[in-house]
Design an enzyme around this catalytic site. Structure first.
Site, PDB file in Angstrom:
ATOM      1  N   LEU A 108      19.009 -42.880  -2.661  1.00 54.44           N
ATOM      2  CA  LEU A 108      19.201 -43.891  -1.609  1.00 54.44           C
ATOM      3  C   LEU A 108      20.103 -43.410  -0.454  1.00 54.44           C
ATOM      4  O   LEU A 108      21.076 -42.590  -0.819  1.00 54.44           O
ATOM      5  CB  LEU A 108      19.812 -45.068  -2.399  1.00 54.44           C
ATOM      6  CG  LEU A 108      20.368 -46.200  -1.567  1.00 54.44           C
ATOM      7  CD1 LEU A 108      20.295 -47.414  -2.442  1.00 54.44           C
ATOM      8  CD2 LEU A 108      21.437 -46.356  -0.456  1.00 54.44           C
ATOM      9  N   HIS A 146      31.386 -39.662  -6.563  1.00 53.86           N
ATOM     10  CA  HIS A 146      32.079 -39.038  -5.035  1.00 53.86           C
ATOM     11  C   HIS A 146      32.213 -40.013  -4.096  1.00 53.86           C
ATOM     12  O   HIS A 146      31.945 -41.374  -4.375  1.00 53.86           O
ATOM     13  CB  HIS A 146      30.372 -38.591  -4.400  1.00 53.86           C
ATOM     14  CG  HIS A 146      30.594 -37.714  -3.033  1.00 53.86           C
ATOM     15  ND1 HIS A 146      30.636 -38.510  -1.922  1.00 53.86           N
ATOM     16  CD2 HIS A 146      30.471 -36.407  -2.592  1.00 53.86           C
ATOM     17  CE1 HIS A 146      30.874 -37.523  -0.833  1.00 53.86           C
ATOM     18  NE2 HIS A 146      30.720 -36.339  -1.430  1.00 53.86           N
TER      19      HIS A 146
END
Length: 351
Positions: free
Chosen positions: A126, A230
């Site tokens: 994505l 992240h």
């Protein structure tokens, strides 16, 4: 208007540009033309009648800006993971030991290399270009994959998982890799990521230790990032949890990013969507509720985010432009639909 559709060979240049914009650490989108040609070919096979026969498939979709015809984002489903090459993860578990002489019981967390997701479906890849990261766009790309699963349930495994990028420091280094992986492979993080993307996982089987790794023996900076996403993936993790995904103790071998999972039948978008006859409504506009809509046609698949209205007779009222964009060419066409709530959250690189 923005449309999600399967990728095609004419998208190659745009996909290469997206790979360069993604940055480091996203193994499924290397800036390599041969890798993209292979992925596009695999996706074209998956989005066909013949693809239903395959145990493994790559359902790679793009976000198209219809005004320009430009590809501005990506999203994908990978089925049958681990069937052609091992899909490795670390499983966090606890070992308990005791001593009668010392009247002591101790617990130790360990990382064990496993292939537990073999045969599952994975959502990933994505990405949205920065100028198109508007509120709700990441949610649209993410949930489109689940609408696809609802449209073609026999093509996907019973379990769907997502592997989130792990935390990196300001130098784009993974503390877990620097203190663990590098000791066995002798290469930097990005080289390891590229090797997996282009050559597969055999080098992991060859060099990674087969025995449990005691977490407490790792430096603190490595321990702190095990299971930590992240910064750009944190919103994606939140979004997946809202869909019913849960963390079950699996993390990435390289950067320690968390993996989350859910039975396909319990994913909220799958569970809450339904099919209905599509009817043209000439007064459908911005005042109406937003819906995610798909045409259910494997050979010309389309997903859109558009205003729509549920009529008393059960049909879905959509505009003529939406019907044309969904390639609904006949009066008795049906669509799959699910309400879409506007959100102020945005995502960059997600799962």
């Amino acid at each position: 208007m923005l449309l999600i559709r399967p990728c095609q060979m004419s998208d190659l240049d745009d996909l290469m540009a997206l790979s360069r914009a993604v940055g480091r650490g996203m193994t499924s989108m290397p800036a390599d033309e041969a890798a993209w040609l292979k992925k596009i070919t695999a996706s074209e096979r998956a989005f066909s009648e013949a693809g239903a026969e395959d145990a493994m498939g790559t359902y790679f979709m793009v976000l198209e800006d219809q005004a320009s015809g430009r590809v501005v984002g990506t999203t994908a489903i990978y089925t049958g993971i681990g069937l052609d090459r091992p899909f490795y993860s670390y499983k966090i578990s606890t070992l308990v030991s005791s001593s009668n002489e010392l009247s002591m019981t101790r617990q130790a967390r360990v990382l064990s290399m496993v292939n537990d997701y073999t045969g599952a479906s994975e959502v990933g890849s994505l990405f949205v270009l920065p100028e198109f990261r508007k509120p709700g766009m990441g949610q649209f790309l993410s949930r489109a994959r689940f609408l696809t699963m609802a449209d073609f349930p026999t093509r996907f495994g019973d379990t769907v998982m997502a592997e989130l990028r792990g935390w990196l420091n300001d130098q784009d280094q993974s503390p877990l890799w620097e203190n663990l992986g590098r000791q066995f492979f002798g290469i930097d993080f990005q080289e390891a990521v590229n090797t997996v993307a282009l050559k597969g996982t055999q080098f992991i089987s060859d060099l990674m230790p087969k025995y449990p790794i005691y977490i407490d023996l790792l430096p603190q900076e490595a321990r702190d990032v095990i299971g930590k996403p992240h910064d750009s993936s944190a919103p994606a993790l939140h979004m997946l949890k809202k869909e019913g995904f849960q963390f079950a103790g699996y993390v990435d071998l390289f950067d320690g990013g968390p993996s989350v999972q859910c039975p396909v039948s319990e994913v909220h978008t799958v569970r809450d969507s339904h099919t209905a006859e599509a009817c043209i409504g000439f007064d459908i506009g911005e005042q109406d509720e937003l819906f995610m809509l798909s045409n259910g046609d494997i050979n010309n698949y389309r997903v859109m985010l558009a205003p729509a209205r549920l009529a008393a007779d059960g049909c879905v009222m959509i505009s003529k432009q939406t019907a044309e964009s969904l390639a609904l060419n006949h009066t008795s066409a049906s669509v799959r639909c699910v309400p879409f709530k506007r959100t102020q959250a945005t995502q960059a690189v997600a799962a």
